[in-house]
Design a protein around this motif. Structure first.
Motif, short mmCIF file in Angstrom:
data_model
loop_
_atom_site.label_atom_id
_atom_site.label_comp_id
_atom_site.label_asym_id
_atom_site.label_seq_id
_atom_site.Cartn_x
_atom_site.Cartn_y
_atom_site.Cartn_z
N CYS A 128 0.84 -1.21 0.00
CA CYS A 128 0.00 0.00 0.00
C CYS A 128 0.87 1.26 0.00
N PRO A 129 0.73 2.12 -0.98
CA PRO A 129 1.55 3.33 -1.02
C PRO A 129 1.25 4.27 0.14
N ALA A 130 -0.02 4.30 0.57
CA ALA A 130 -0.37 5.17 1.69
C ALA A 130 0.35 4.70 2.95
N LEU B 42 -2.98 4.80 7.32
CA LEU B 42 -3.79 3.73 6.71
C LEU B 42 -2.94 2.49 6.47
N PRO C 50 -4.20 -1.19 4.98
CA PRO C 50 -5.42 -1.89 4.57
C PRO C 50 -5.69 -3.19 5.33
N CYS D 60 -6.68 6.80 1.45
CA CYS D 60 -6.58 5.83 0.35
C CYS D 60 -6.61 6.52 -1.01
N THR D 61 -5.72 6.11 -1.89
CA THR D 61 -5.71 6.66 -3.25
C THR D 61 -6.54 5.80 -4.21
N THR D 62 -7.15 4.76 -3.69
CA THR D 62 -7.90 3.76 -4.47
C THR D 62 -7.04 3.12 -5.57
N CYS D 63 -5.76 2.95 -5.29
CA CYS D 63 -4.84 2.45 -6.31
C CYS D 63 -5.04 0.97 -6.63
N GLY D 64 -5.59 0.21 -5.68
CA GLY D 64 -5.87 -1.20 -5.95
C GLY D 64 -4.72 -2.15 -5.66
N ALA D 65 -3.59 -1.64 -5.15
CA ALA D 65 -2.45 -2.53 -4.90
C ALA D 65 -2.78 -3.58 -3.86
N CYS D 66 -3.55 -3.19 -2.85
CA CYS D 66 -3.89 -4.13 -1.78
C CYS D 66 -4.72 -5.29 -2.33
N ILE E 175 -11.35 -1.36 -1.56
CA ILE E 175 -11.76 -0.06 -2.12
C ILE E 175 -13.26 0.18 -1.91
N ILE F 235 -13.84 1.21 1.64
CA ILE F 235 -13.34 2.56 1.94
C ILE F 235 -14.27 3.60 1.31
S1 SF4 Z 1 -6.30 1.03 -2.65
FE1 SF4 Z 1 -5.39 -0.26 -1.09
S2 SF4 Z 1 -3.21 -0.16 -1.49
FE2 SF4 Z 1 -4.11 1.57 -2.57
S3 SF4 Z 1 -3.99 3.28 -1.13
FE3 SF4 Z 1 -5.99 2.32 -0.83
S4 SF4 Z 1 -5.68 0.87 0.82
FE4 SF4 Z 1 -3.64 1.40 0.06
#
Ligand code: SF4
Ligand code: SF4
Length: 698
Positions: free
Chosen positions: A312-314, A321, A323, A363-369, A380, A383
């Protein structure tokens, strides 16, 4: 049968005891599972019963095939071994249980040679699982992988729980092996028969040790092995629903009911159409029962492995945060809130009691998690649902109030005039090189270039818009823009939780797109791309400009001049909403690789493990507290890979990376360029006009 007679002799006197343990174990397990299911029955609807074949495919790939586990080599390898062992041992465990009350029981089809082969396999499986448990315990104690640590403020560690469960499984394997060994040793000693045995397995080793023991001792050990196995089995079964091992029971269902379409977002309420949304009294998630039953199942299924937070970048940037704790904290709350005995407690608001506001806005909603999670836990949607709940309560961060108001009144977050939306096409040099029309019923085209707000209004990003238009012009597309009729795609607005505002933006754009009469849409903004593809209804097919360029490179309509400086090292940064959410990884790379003389390297984190720039989810207007900016981390990764030019394919990435280059002190040593700008710069223009067919669509 001789063996069965011997077992009858040894275990027979204890039959009543075994029977009581069986009945107690089954009743306790049924009661515990029923209690655990209670919140799911009170959760919101979630329509996950469609596409059974696709869902079975998910199970075959992600559950049975353990598809995501090898992404972490050591832990993945261990898990695959344990999982395979469990699958092999499942039937043996039940057979052993039944043998205690019916010593001559044989699983149909497993008598004779097939049974011997199965026994050998399971002897090895028990040994492997036992050894894996020992390794896993040592790993937790000695090597202490960082991703298992619990950062301050995120609750308590579940290390003791994990080690207790690993030890319990090791005990189960040891007891099973002892029972098998004592039985086999007795058979060899008393009955003078030998079974085909699994050499060097745990039961084999124990058998070698026991073969000269007295019959009385063997009988006692056989009983002990059986008794400990039975008690450990039922204890484990009943204890698992109290901790992270519950995933053993729930993961199959969680994977079956997992979301099938990437890039999509759950509706505000399943089963409530947009037209009836204003009848919904409360939006989003405010209390635990506002989560859907599937999201509650996610909480039970999370194995606390930390892979999501590790990516998670955050979390990496030190935002509040992680996840993993979206699931773990909710699960702990569910256990407290829905106790084993008595009634559920009063539903407290989750924000303030379980989650903090900053945590949810981080959360940037990047989807990495989600990409990383081996059990397909979704974050996502949860959140965004929690954000919807906060917005519904009027709980909007100060810095976002202005852009949201501007989006409502002007259709863009900057509050700029609608009539200025297409000003970027009026730059003198550009007008001489390329004519861009605003589509209208009298001046239509077959392709719409959907520009979106940031490219329309931001001075730096307008260059991406002009490059995109020149490329479309170069390949002979009959294209235009919506101009002042276009509003923000609403992609970020929706992920921010402002569903009603998103719907009004979407409906406006939908009408404008329909009125334009185009057959396809092209955009250089992955956020608009994702919105048009997944959030809009009934719009023509949409392509990202990198796909258009790649298609035309393949047909030969686009050719590139060689790069001027052979010293530059390029790296491609995958935007989250182009890569992870939509699987477009190869086309941008194919474009770069088609440029003669380009030296391209990959960053360690690329493709589906790409690291967000930090710009998604209206983050350009709201940045939670962090130790180091996400974008700065990203440009350091590019520097580590030896690159001095970062190629992006998203205006949001461009803002963040451009800025991060300065903050990280790489100004003058590193640059960022959008793929459309780069492709346009390298176009071999003499090719223009040689081919006038319509450009390839998808
Ligand atoms: S989508 Fe998941 S990995 Fe990306 S910022 Fe949000 S919690 Fe972290
Ligand atoms: S959500 Fe998935 S990846 Fe994250 S800790 Fe839980 S099981 Fe692991």
């Amino acid at each position: 049968m001789e063996s069965a007679a011997q077992l009858s002799l040894w275990l027979g006197p204890w039959l009543a005891l075994f029977l009581v343990i069986h009945v107690l174990g089954v009743v306790c397990f049924a009661y515990i599972v029923a209690r655990r299911l209670t919140p799911l029955l009170r959760g919101q609807r979630d329509l996950r019963f469609d596409q059974p074949l696709m869902r079975l495919r998910q199970v075959a790939k992600y559950w049975f095939g353990q598809w995501k586990h090898p992404r972490y080599k050591t832990a993945g390898f261990l898990h695959i071994l344990i999982f395979s062992g469990f699958i092999l041992l499942a039937m043996r465990a039940f057979t052993v249980l039944i043998v205690g009350v019916k010593p001559d029981f044989v699983v149909p089809g497993l008598s004779g040679e097939a049974g011997h082969i199965y026994e050998v396999l399971t002897d090895y499986a028990a040994t492997v699982v036992f050894l894996c448990m020992v390794v896993a315990i040592v790993r937790r104690f000695v090597f202490k992988p960082a991703r298992y640590e619990v950062p301050a403020g995120f609750g308590k560690a579940h290390k003791a729980d994990a080690i207790f469960l690993l030890s319990l499984i090791a005990l189960l394997m040891a007891a099973d092996s002892l029972f098998e060994a004592a039985r086999a040793a007795g058979q060899a000693q008393v009955l003078h028969t030998t079974e085909f045995s699994a050499a060097f397995s745990l039961p084999w080793l124990l058998k070698v040790l026991l073969v000269s023991a007295s019959e009385k001792s063997l009988a006692a050990l056989c009983f002990t092995g059986y008794f400990v196995h039975e008690v450990a089995f039922y204890f484990l079964l009943c204890y698992r629903p109290f901790g992270i091992q519950f995933h053993v029971e729930t993961s199959l269902f969680n994977v079956y009911f997992s979301r099938l379409n990437k890039g999509t977002l759950k509706p505000v309420r399943w089963g409530v159409s947009d037209e009836h949304l204003d009848e919904v009294k409360s939006f989003g998630v405010k209390t635990f029962e506002d989560f859907t039953w599937k999201h509650m199942l996610d909480f039970y299924t999370c194995a606390d492995c930390g892979r999501c937070s590790d990516n998670c970048p955050a979390n990496a940037a030190g935002r509040p945060l992680s996840p993993r704790f979206i699931s773990i904290k909710a699960r702990d709350y569910a256990f407290r809130h829905y106790p084993m005995f008595g009634h559920a407690g009063n539903g407290k608001p989750l924000i303030g009691n379980v989650y903090s506001e900053d945590e949810i806005w981080s959360c940037t909603t990047c989807g990495a998690c989600e990409e990383e999670c081996p059990l397909l836990v979704e974050n996502i949607d949860k959140i965004v649902d929690l954000r919807r709940g906060m917005i519904d309560d009027g709980n909007v961060p100060q810095s976002l109030q202005k852009p949201l108001k501007a989006l409502e009144s002007r259709g863009n977050p900057y509050g700029k005039m609608e009539k200025k939306r297409a000003d970027w096409i009026n730059a003198k040099d550009f007008q001489q090189a390329c004519k861009v029309k605003a589509l209208s019923p009298t001046d239509s085209g077959d392709t719409l270039y959907f520009v979106d707000s940031i490219t329309s209004y931001d001075d730096r990003m307008q260059s991406i818009g002009r490059a995109t238009a020149k490329i479309l012009d170069h390949v002979g597309a009959n294209f235009g823009i919506l101009g002042s009729s276009e509003k923000d795609s609403g992609h970020e607005v929706r992920r921010f939780g402002e569903e009603m505002l998103f719907m009004s933006l979407r409906d406006h754009n939908n009408d404008a797109i329909k009125a334009s009469g185009v057959q396809r849409i092209v955009t250089a903004d992955p956020h608009a791309f994702n919105a048009l593809k997944h959030d809009y209804k009934d719009v023509p097919p949409v392509q990202h400009i990198s796909q258009v360029i790649a298609d035309n490179v393949r047909t030969g309509k686009i050719q590139f001049n060689p790069v001027e400086s052979g010293d530059d090292v390029y790296t491609y940064h995958d935007p989250c909403y182009l890569g992870r959410h939509n699987g477009v990884y190869d086309d941008p790379r194919a474009v770069l690789d088609a440029i003669p003389g380009m030296h391209r390297v990959e960053m360690k984190r690329s493709r589906d493990r790409s690291f967000c720039c930090g710009g998604g989810g209206l983050m350009l207007f709201y940045e939670p507290k962090e130790e180091e900016r996400i974008g700065v981390k990203r440009v350091r990764m590019a520097a580590e890979a030896g690159a001095n030019v970062i190629v992006t394919a998203c205006p949001f990435c461009m803002v963040n990376i451009d800025d991060a280059i300065k903050v990280a002190g790489f100004e003058g040593k590193m640059t960022a360029i959008d793929i459309a700008e780069l492709a346009e710069r390298q176009l071999a223009r003499e090719k223009k006009g040689t081919t006038q067919q319509a450009i390839t669509g998808r």
